[in-house]
Design a protein around this motif. Structure first.
Motif, PDB file in Angstrom:
ATOM      1  N   ILE A   1      56.784  28.438  49.776  1.00  0.00           N
ATOM      2  CA  ILE A   1      55.925  28.442  48.594  1.00  0.00           C
ATOM      3  C   ILE A   1      54.469  28.706  48.964  1.00  0.00           C
ATOM      4  N   LEU A   2      54.038  28.226  50.130  1.00  0.00           N
ATOM      5  CA  LEU A   2      52.681  28.511  50.582  1.00  0.00           C
ATOM      6  C   LEU A   2      52.520  30.008  50.834  1.00  0.00           C
ATOM      7  N   HIS A   3      53.515  30.609  51.434  1.00  0.00           N
ATOM      8  CA  HIS A   3      53.511  32.061  51.667  1.00  0.00           C
ATOM      9  C   HIS A   3      53.417  32.805  50.337  1.00  0.00           C
ATOM     10  N   SER A   4      54.228  32.413  49.381  1.00  0.00           N
ATOM     11  CA  SER A   4      54.244  33.080  48.079  1.00  0.00           C
ATOM     12  C   SER A   4      52.906  32.935  47.368  1.00  0.00           C
ATOM     13  N   LEU A   5      52.357  31.730  47.348  1.00  0.00           N
ATOM     14  CA  LEU A   5      51.079  31.509  46.682  1.00  0.00           C
ATOM     15  C   LEU A   5      49.960  32.275  47.388  1.00  0.00           C
ATOM     16  N   GLY A   6      49.950  32.259  48.706  1.00  0.00           N
ATOM     17  CA  GLY A   6      48.925  33.003  49.455  1.00  0.00           C
ATOM     18  C   GLY A   6      48.942  34.477  49.100  1.00  0.00           C
ATOM     19  N   ASN A   7      50.128  35.064  49.004  1.00  0.00           N
ATOM     20  CA  ASN A   7      50.230  36.478  48.623  1.00  0.00           C
ATOM     21  C   ASN A   7      49.713  36.712  47.207  1.00  0.00           C
ATOM     22  N   LYS A   8      50.037  35.805  46.274  1.00  0.00           N
ATOM     23  CA  LYS A   8      49.549  35.948  44.889  1.00  0.00           C
ATOM     24  C   LYS A   8      48.027  35.869  44.845  1.00  0.00           C
ATOM     25  N   MET A   9      47.460  34.924  45.580  1.00  0.00           N
ATOM     26  CA  MET A   9      46.009  34.752  45.574  1.00  0.00           C
ATOM     27  C   MET A   9      45.316  35.969  46.181  1.00  0.00           C
ATOM     28  N   ILE A  10      45.850  36.489  47.273  1.00  0.00           N
ATOM     29  CA  ILE A  10      45.261  37.663  47.913  1.00  0.00           C
ATOM     30  C   ILE A  10      45.349  38.869  46.981  1.00  0.00           C
ATOM     31  N   ALA A  11      46.494  39.060  46.321  1.00  0.00           N
ATOM     32  CA  ALA A  11      46.660  40.184  45.392  1.00  0.00           C
ATOM     33  C   ALA A  11      45.696  40.057  44.215  1.00  0.00           C
ATOM     34  N   GLN A  12      45.550  38.846  43.688  1.00  0.00           N
ATOM     35  CA  GLN A  12      44.643  38.640  42.564  1.00  0.00           C
ATOM     36  C   GLN A  12      43.200  38.913  42.978  1.00  0.00           C
ATOM     37  N   PHE A  13      42.822  38.463  44.163  1.00  0.00           N
ATOM     38  CA  PHE A  13      41.476  38.702  44.664  1.00  0.00           C
ATOM     39  C   PHE A  13      41.240  40.198  44.856  1.00  0.00           C
ATOM     40  N   ALA A  14      42.202  40.891  45.441  1.00  0.00           N
ATOM     41  CA  ALA A  14      42.062  42.335  45.668  1.00  0.00           C
ATOM     42  C   ALA A  14      41.904  43.082  44.341  1.00  0.00           C
ATOM     43  N   ALA A  15      42.655  42.664  43.324  1.00  0.00           N
ATOM     44  CA  ALA A  15      42.558  43.306  42.011  1.00  0.00           C
ATOM     45  C   ALA A  15      41.175  43.090  41.406  1.00  0.00           C
ATOM     46  N   LYS A  16      40.632  41.885  41.551  1.00  0.00           N
ATOM     47  CA  LYS A  16      39.294  41.614  41.014  1.00  0.00           C
ATOM     48  C   LYS A  16      38.235  42.420  41.742  1.00  0.00           C
ATOM     49  N   ILE A  17      38.355  42.525  43.048  1.00  0.00           N
ATOM     50  CA  ILE A  17      37.406  43.325  43.827  1.00  0.00           C
ATOM     51  C   ILE A  17      37.476  44.789  43.395  1.00  0.00           C
TER      52      ILE A  17
ATOM     53  N   ASP B   1      37.426  50.490  41.782  1.00  0.00           N
ATOM     54  CA  ASP B   1      38.597  50.855  42.580  1.00  0.00           C
ATOM     55  C   ASP B   1      38.262  51.454  43.941  1.00  0.00           C
ATOM     56  N   CYS B   2      37.067  51.184  44.449  1.00  0.00           N
ATOM     57  CA  CYS B   2      36.718  51.646  45.797  1.00  0.00           C
ATOM     58  C   CYS B   2      37.530  50.863  46.814  1.00  0.00           C
ATOM     59  N   ALA B   3      37.712  51.447  47.946  1.00  0.00           N
ATOM     60  CA  ALA B   3      38.343  50.713  49.047  1.00  0.00           C
ATOM     61  C   ALA B   3      37.305  49.744  49.584  1.00  0.00           C
ATOM     62  N   VAL B   4      37.570  48.486  49.425  1.00  0.00           N
ATOM     63  CA  VAL B   4      36.627  47.463  49.863  1.00  0.00           C
ATOM     64  C   VAL B   4      37.298  46.633  50.941  1.00  0.00           C
ATOM     65  N   ASN B   5      36.691  46.585  52.098  1.00  0.00           N
ATOM     66  CA  ASN B   5      37.188  45.710  53.152  1.00  0.00           C
ATOM     67  C   ASN B   5      36.479  44.381  52.998  1.00  0.00           C
ATOM     68  N   SER B   6      37.102  43.510  52.265  1.00  0.00           N
ATOM     69  CA  SER B   6      36.463  42.250  51.934  1.00  0.00           C
ATOM     70  C   SER B   6      37.284  41.093  52.492  1.00  0.00           C
ATOM     71  N   ALA B   7      36.602  40.131  53.021  1.00  0.00           N
ATOM     72  CA  ALA B   7      37.282  38.945  53.534  1.00  0.00           C
ATOM     73  C   ALA B   7      37.468  37.961  52.387  1.00  0.00           C
ATOM     74  N   PHE B   8      38.616  37.381  52.321  1.00  0.00           N
ATOM     75  CA  PHE B   8      38.913  36.375  51.303  1.00  0.00           C
ATOM     76  C   PHE B   8      39.371  35.145  52.039  1.00  0.00           C
ATOM     77  N   LYS B   9      38.613  34.084  51.922  1.00  0.00           N
ATOM     78  CA  LYS B   9      38.967  32.857  52.618  1.00  0.00           C
ATOM     79  C   LYS B   9      39.785  31.971  51.698  1.00  0.00           C
ATOM     80  N   LEU B  10      40.976  31.654  52.125  1.00  0.00           N
ATOM     81  CA  LEU B  10      41.788  30.696  51.398  1.00  0.00           C
ATOM     82  C   LEU B  10      41.387  29.307  51.857  1.00  0.00           C
ATOM     83  N   GLN B  11      41.297  28.394  50.910  1.00  0.00           N
ATOM     84  CA  GLN B  11      40.948  27.019  51.231  1.00  0.00           C
ATOM     85  C   GLN B  11      42.013  26.103  50.660  1.00  0.00           C
TER      86      GLN B  11
END
Length: 173
Positions: free
Chosen positions: A93-109, A115-125
């Motif tokens: 479940i941690l794996h699944s949630l981490g993927n959802k959070m990363i995808a949501q963050f990437a979509a917002k960026i 829609d530029c390619a942004v190399n952005s760091a996303f820190k999960l806490q």
């Protein structure tokens, strides 16, 4: 070490015909409230439902393991029901949630930057009770680093009251 969302496969859960991967739904809130150490407000949990991960029994759809992404993007409320512990469900479940959070963050960026390619760091806490050593160890295996002497407290904030007070203050100007 960085969070590695590909470290665990959700298909490992699906081979167990007794369990299925999904997300928390409104009908699960009473169970989550009853079993979690922290007494979350049901309305708050309802708001968190879209970004969650849950494993439930196929036979009766009862949740047996779950994790929540809080409104401030911290991971918490991780719990596996006693009779389902030591099966690795929290990892899935941690794996699944981490993927959802990363995808949501990437979509917002992508929306923010046209829609530029942004190399952005996303820190999960994550947040957990200071006494919950097993959860802390699980998060460390995922690459989370402990921060010494950190604690947190719940603060309820009435948004409607706050907006009303600000509207009155602005109207007096």
């Amino acid at each position: 070490r960085a969070f590695n969302p590909g470290q665990f496969s959700e298909s490992a859960v699906s081979h167990d015909l007794e369990l299925q991967m999904c997300q928390i739904q409104s009908r699960d809130i009473d169970v989550i409230q009853k079993l979690n150490v922290i007494d979350y407000d049901p309305e708050y949990l309802e708001l968190c439902c879209p970004v969650t991960a849950c494993i439930r029994r196929s036979s009766d759809a009862a949740p047996v393991s779950w994790v929540v992404c809080h409104a401030d993007y911290q991971i918490g409320a991780l719990l596996t029901v006693d009779q389902y512990r030591s099966r690795g469900l929290a990892k899935y479940i941690l794996h699944s949630l981490g993927n959802k959070m990363i995808a949501q963050f990437a979509a917002k960026i992508a929306l923010l930057y046209d829609d530029c390619a942004v190399n952005s760091a996303f820190k999960l806490q994550m947040v957990t009770e200071l006494t919950n050593i097993n959860t802390q160890r699980l998060f460390e295996r995922f690459g989370f680093k402990p921060v010494d002497n950190v604690s947190w407290a719940e603060c309820k904030f009435d948004i409607q009251k706050h907006q009303h007070e600000h509207n009155i203050a602005y109207s007096k100007l």
